[in-house]
Design an enzyme around this catalytic site. Sequence first.
Site, PDB file in Angstrom:
ATOM      1  N   LYS A 123      13.881  16.055  10.124  1.00  0.00           N
ATOM      2  CA  LYS A 123      14.041  14.664  10.888  1.00  0.00           C
ATOM      3  C   LYS A 123      15.014  13.901  11.391  1.00  0.00           C
ATOM      4  O   LYS A 123      15.905  14.196  10.447  1.00  0.00           O
ATOM      5  CB  LYS A 123      12.825  14.114  10.202  1.00  0.00           C
ATOM      6  CG  LYS A 123      11.673  14.247  10.092  1.00  0.00           C
ATOM      7  CD  LYS A 123      10.888  13.199   9.086  1.00  0.00           C
ATOM      8  CE  LYS A 123       9.327  13.730   8.794  1.00  0.00           C
ATOM      9  NZ  LYS A 123       8.575  12.448   8.033  1.00  0.00           N
ATOM     10  N   LYS A 131      11.904   2.954   6.118  1.00  0.00           N
ATOM     11  CA  LYS A 131      11.799   4.424   5.867  1.00  0.00           C
ATOM     12  C   LYS A 131      13.002   4.857   5.077  1.00  0.00           C
ATOM     13  O   LYS A 131      13.141   5.916   4.233  1.00  0.00           O
ATOM     14  CB  LYS A 131      11.595   5.304   6.930  1.00  0.00           C
ATOM     15  CG  LYS A 131      10.230   5.431   7.528  1.00  0.00           C
ATOM     16  CD  LYS A 131      10.051   6.681   8.325  1.00  0.00           C
ATOM     17  CE  LYS A 131       8.558   6.928   8.986  1.00  0.00           C
ATOM     18  NZ  LYS A 131       7.668   6.142   8.417  1.00  0.00           N
ATOM     19  N   ARG A 157       0.801  -1.058  -0.036  1.00  0.00           N
ATOM     20  CA  ARG A 157       0.048   0.165  -0.005  1.00  0.00           C
ATOM     21  C   ARG A 157       0.976   1.297  -0.149  1.00  0.00           C
ATOM     22  O   ARG A 157       1.720   1.282   0.896  1.00  0.00           O
ATOM     23  CB  ARG A 157      -0.843   0.173   0.950  1.00  0.00           C
ATOM     24  CG  ARG A 157      -2.041   1.088   0.934  1.00  0.00           C
ATOM     25  CD  ARG A 157      -2.945   1.171   2.134  1.00  0.00           C
ATOM     26  NE  ARG A 157      -2.359   1.899   3.234  1.00  0.00           N
ATOM     27  CZ  ARG A 157      -2.260   1.327   4.535  1.00  0.00           C
ATOM     28  NH1 ARG A 157      -3.049   0.651   5.185  1.00  0.00           N
ATOM     29  NH2 ARG A 157      -1.574   2.303   5.612  1.00  0.00           N
ATOM     30  N   GLU A 188      15.533   5.551  12.482  1.00  0.00           N
ATOM     31  CA  GLU A 188      14.005   5.403  12.392  1.00  0.00           C
ATOM     32  C   GLU A 188      13.192   5.526  13.463  1.00  0.00           C
ATOM     33  O   GLU A 188      13.603   5.032  14.473  1.00  0.00           O
ATOM     34  CB  GLU A 188      14.186   3.850  11.888  1.00  0.00           C
ATOM     35  CG  GLU A 188      12.983   3.082  11.036  1.00  0.00           C
ATOM     36  CD  GLU A 188      13.099   3.175   9.685  1.00  0.00           C
ATOM     37  OE1 GLU A 188      12.230   3.023   9.166  1.00  0.00           O
ATOM     38  OE2 GLU A 188      14.271   3.705   9.236  1.00  0.00           O
ATOM     39  N   GLY A 189      12.085   6.583  13.216  1.00  0.00           N
ATOM     40  CA  GLY A 189      11.219   6.431  14.617  1.00  0.00           C
ATOM     41  C   GLY A 189      11.532   7.202  15.830  1.00  0.00           C
ATOM     42  O   GLY A 189      10.794   7.148  16.714  1.00  0.00           O
ATOM     43  N   GLU A 240       4.464   7.283   2.864  1.00  0.00           N
ATOM     44  CA  GLU A 240       5.056   6.017   2.979  1.00  0.00           C
ATOM     45  C   GLU A 240       4.610   5.002   2.160  1.00  0.00           C
ATOM     46  O   GLU A 240       3.728   5.029   1.633  1.00  0.00           O
ATOM     47  CB  GLU A 240       4.860   5.515   4.464  1.00  0.00           C
ATOM     48  CG  GLU A 240       3.998   5.238   5.018  1.00  0.00           C
ATOM     49  CD  GLU A 240       3.650   4.874   6.646  1.00  0.00           C
ATOM     50  OE1 GLU A 240       4.940   4.714   7.001  1.00  0.00           O
ATOM     51  OE2 GLU A 240       2.596   4.348   6.862  1.00  0.00           O
ATOM     52  N   ASN A 246       4.322   0.805   2.195  1.00  0.00           N
ATOM     53  CA  ASN A 246       3.952  -0.327   3.407  1.00  0.00           C
ATOM     54  C   ASN A 246       4.079  -1.771   2.393  1.00  0.00           C
ATOM     55  O   ASN A 246       3.409  -2.062   1.491  1.00  0.00           O
ATOM     56  CB  ASN A 246       2.631  -0.202   4.002  1.00  0.00           C
ATOM     57  CG  ASN A 246       2.286   0.931   4.674  1.00  0.00           C
ATOM     58  OD1 ASN A 246       2.643   0.994   5.673  1.00  0.00           O
ATOM     59  ND2 ASN A 246       1.450   2.035   3.814  1.00  0.00           N
ATOM     60  N   ARG A 252      -7.902   7.528   4.286  1.00  0.00           N
ATOM     61  CA  ARG A 252      -7.972   7.623   5.651  1.00  0.00           C
ATOM     62  C   ARG A 252      -8.052   9.091   6.113  1.00  0.00           C
ATOM     63  O   ARG A 252      -7.316   9.780   5.696  1.00  0.00           O
ATOM     64  CB  ARG A 252      -6.883   6.637   6.340  1.00  0.00           C
ATOM     65  CG  ARG A 252      -7.028   5.363   6.759  1.00  0.00           C
ATOM     66  CD  ARG A 252      -5.981   4.997   7.579  1.00  0.00           C
ATOM     67  NE  ARG A 252      -4.595   5.185   6.881  1.00  0.00           N
ATOM     68  CZ  ARG A 252      -3.349   4.431   7.481  1.00  0.00           C
ATOM     69  NH1 ARG A 252      -3.589   4.133   8.793  1.00  0.00           N
ATOM     70  NH2 ARG A 252      -2.191   4.864   6.673  1.00  0.00           N
ATOM     71  N   SER A 266      -3.287  -2.589   6.078  1.00  0.00           N
ATOM     72  CA  SER A 266      -4.402  -2.723   6.549  1.00  0.00           C
ATOM     73  C   SER A 266      -5.631  -1.971   6.105  1.00  0.00           C
ATOM     74  O   SER A 266      -5.284  -0.998   5.205  1.00  0.00           O
ATOM     75  CB  SER A 266      -4.320  -2.772   8.265  1.00  0.00           C
ATOM     76  OG  SER A 266      -4.026  -1.168   8.611  1.00  0.00           O
TER      77      SER A 266
END
Lengths: 513, 513
Positions: A397, A335, A134, A401-402, A156, A158, A487, A163
Amino acid sequence: MAPNFYPAYPPDLSREQQEYLLTNLKDWSIAHGLAVRPAPPYVQPQQDLSGALATTAPVTLFPSLFPQACLEQAKSVAKAYNELYSAIASDEGWLQGIVEELLEIDDFIADLWKVHLAVKAEGFVQPLNLGLFRSDYMVHVDPSASQASPTIKQVEFNTIASSFGGLSTQVSALHEHLLSIDAYPQSDLLANSSALSQSTSVPGLALGMFKAHEAYGRSTTGLPTCVIFLVQDPERNVFDQRHLEYALNENHGVKTFRLPFGRVLDDTKVDTNRKLIYSPPHAPNKHFEVTVVYFRAGYSPSEYESHREWDARIQIERSAAIKCPSILTQLAGTKKVQQVLATPHSPHLKRFLPDDAQAADVLKTFAPIYPLDKSEAGQEARKLATNPDTAARYVLKPQREGGGNNVYRKAIPGFLKDLPETHWPAHILMEMIEPPAQDNVIFRNGEMLKGGVICELGIYGACVWKTGEKDGERSMIESFEAGYLLRTKGSGSEEGGVAAGFGSVDSALLVDV
Amino acid sequence: MAPNFYPAYPPDLSREQQEYLLTNLKDWSIAHGLAVRPAPPYVQPQQDLSGALATTAPVTLFPSLFPQACLEQAKSVAKAYNELYSAIASDEGWLQGIVEELLEIDDFIADLWKVHLAVKAEGFVQPLNLGLFRSDYMVHVDPSASQASPTIKQVEFNTIASSFGGLSTQVSALHEHLLSIDAYPQSDLLANSSALSQSTSVPGLALGMFKAHEAYGRSTTGLPTCVIFLVQDPERNVFDQRHLEYALNENHGVKTFRLPFGRVLDDTKVDTNRKLIYSPPHAPNKHFEVTVVYFRAGYSPSEYESHREWDARIQIERSAAIKCPSILTQLAGTKKVQQVLATPHSPHLKRFLPDDAQAADVLKTFAPIYPLDKSEAGQEARKLATNPDTAARYVLKPQREGGGNNVYRKAIPGFLKDLPETHWPAHILMEMIEPPAQDNVIFRNGEMLKGGVICELGIYGACVWKTGEKDGERSMIESFEAGYLLRTKGSGSEEGGVAAGFGSVDSALLVDV
């Protein structure tokens, strides 16, 4: 966000109109399985020990406005993304370079890589791969252009457990139903149902699984075959998964089982030919040869609490079942890969997409991501980031990652001024996506939330490919676009995700802007 | 109950088998709208102010055993029952005789009759009628016969608001799904799905409504037409009704609205040609000509709290909309009519069913009901009731509709001995239906109840008929059997009804006994 980009929408509702709309929404959603298991504090676990309660999935009352050209653009590039990511997942050598950069800062990726290496040492027995991808986008309107056309920019990509495909088909049908019963006040935008885009994600994703199941070939063990849905337990978003399962059963006659990740070692074994054999707990003397393992679990570090979970992952990876995804395909979705591809002047996109037209189409969907090092792109980035006028369109950023906090727009020059220049390369500079503002009403957990919203478009892609003997070799067997997801979340929140945050499942009302 | 009539059933479940079955049952039911709104104490109203929670409708884990010959017998007599009850509802003079016997003891019937007379005085404008009936039976095995064949005996006949047709189609599909995924342990009885009878109640009842809608003819007001579902508000069993509504929309393109009984006077009016005009509260400037009013409310005295509700009933009855049912059709469904028809040597059945073969088929489904007066049948009844051996197969009931306590079996002779003979005619003697014993597991409100159960079979019949100028004249336009319902309750309780008591919706696993 670009203001006044869309026409005024949605129409206001009188009390009676709202009641009519909501009553029909609540009943239709449950009658058609557009549902989730309710979370605390809506329902406390001790109140529903058997877990039999359900409620309407978080949805928007109205379909959100979406530029028709953007949806078409996103769909048209789906097969190119299938090519790109299947090519990346088939190029172990290149992925190794990515992984090596992350090994020291990301234990999870390091551990996944170890599983891959262990299975590689033993030798792979299944060259077939299934990708149910996705690609997530936002509509971007360049705020500096006076007559800007909207485009899509990727948020992003996936490659595991993408989902909401099960619910997306249902929510577009819900909005069509509400339109058909005049639950929406008359409005030019809502004048006809042809502007409502129906998502084909349920039949599309089920077809993808079936194509892999079919490509697996006949059982060589003499056992009946099955597809495994690898799931978390408990799972509130279970109906999203069930719709795919029922479509796979009914449209294609494929037998399926839900296997909680924690039970892999209990209920499966790998035979001498490395076939994955599943024995259901309710019928332990029955055995099935597993053709496809569809991961809706195992994607998050928190799911690997002990060696047991890693052993489970190894068991699946080394088996002859087609993995959706394999570890290499999962790693292709980090990412870092997105960042490397989206770096201006990057040679990598061309490596995986030799077709210039395809590469150009994909490139158009990237929001530029710059390193802050001494490379050519890094030099450009330093200029953009230290000038308050240009910095206003970027976010800074941390590379990890994260991890860490983002620095937004005009705060960037000051932040960098206080940071020793040797630390700059630990950050990346990313162009902010500027989605146009609009309003909607979100219904979740029995409550209505009205206000400004942001939409994120996901395009599902399904593909089956075969990796060759040599690294990087690959032949595509099936590849198609498999429906969309919209979404929508309140524009106040920067984090997305319907299950986690205050988001909802939506459908697209196409507009020509 | 006849013991050991059925083979041993259902198979025992291991803990793992039960979990597999229940998990699949809970998920499939919500994914397919086999649901109800939960009642207190499962969910308290203040916890769910918007009413968005739902749960699996009360269902059996297994399809219950049912003799194939009995289901076929019940279906084969459905059209004869359509004839019988449409004939009764068209014979006002005869019904008047029934009603007059009840006027003094039943205010509700008296009030309904007043509405009928008032409309009659004004003159009827709609000769068309829609019946969506349900004839309820139990399997009866004569305990005095050594090699008894099971037959069906009628429990009651419903002419208004026959419910659960919407869920019945879903529960038979649920049991078929559970069988298809091997959720039932292997058993000879469950060896193949052809023994599972699929109920066609959703398409059948929707087709009945469509046939009436079609027979109504074109709108003469120039307004668009619609079918009204007259409903209680709130309604926990709303999905049962919604499935019919969605089928009517989707299969036949008919527009529908749900109208709470309490809003009839607010939202409808009768025009000068007595067309019933509906204006939805959410769009008060839109008007629809109502072709059919389908009653899922207004059947119980407790719903008529004031003049307002009676005025609402008059408004519908005097309109040109086709009523499902009219007041005469509703009154045809009183227990007194059933009793009069089932009295041995009764001339009434022949009056309404001149076809001897049809009358004989219907007669076979009656459990004899005797008066205790001085008539020929009364003399027989006195003999049966005073002899303890024969009394053991009967129940003594007060004549009054719904009132007083029943006296069962061997207690009857003693009861009559203590009762002055002048009071005997206030009672009727009815043969007990002796349903064969079997076990099942009922899942309701998140709990499982295992044990002996009794099944009640309902057969839906749909018919559209036109009453003639003269009393008793009638022509049938459409008549067909419209699916079945199996309701199952614990055999400990004498009262039925899934919504009210501890019952559940079930489907039939056909056996040859």
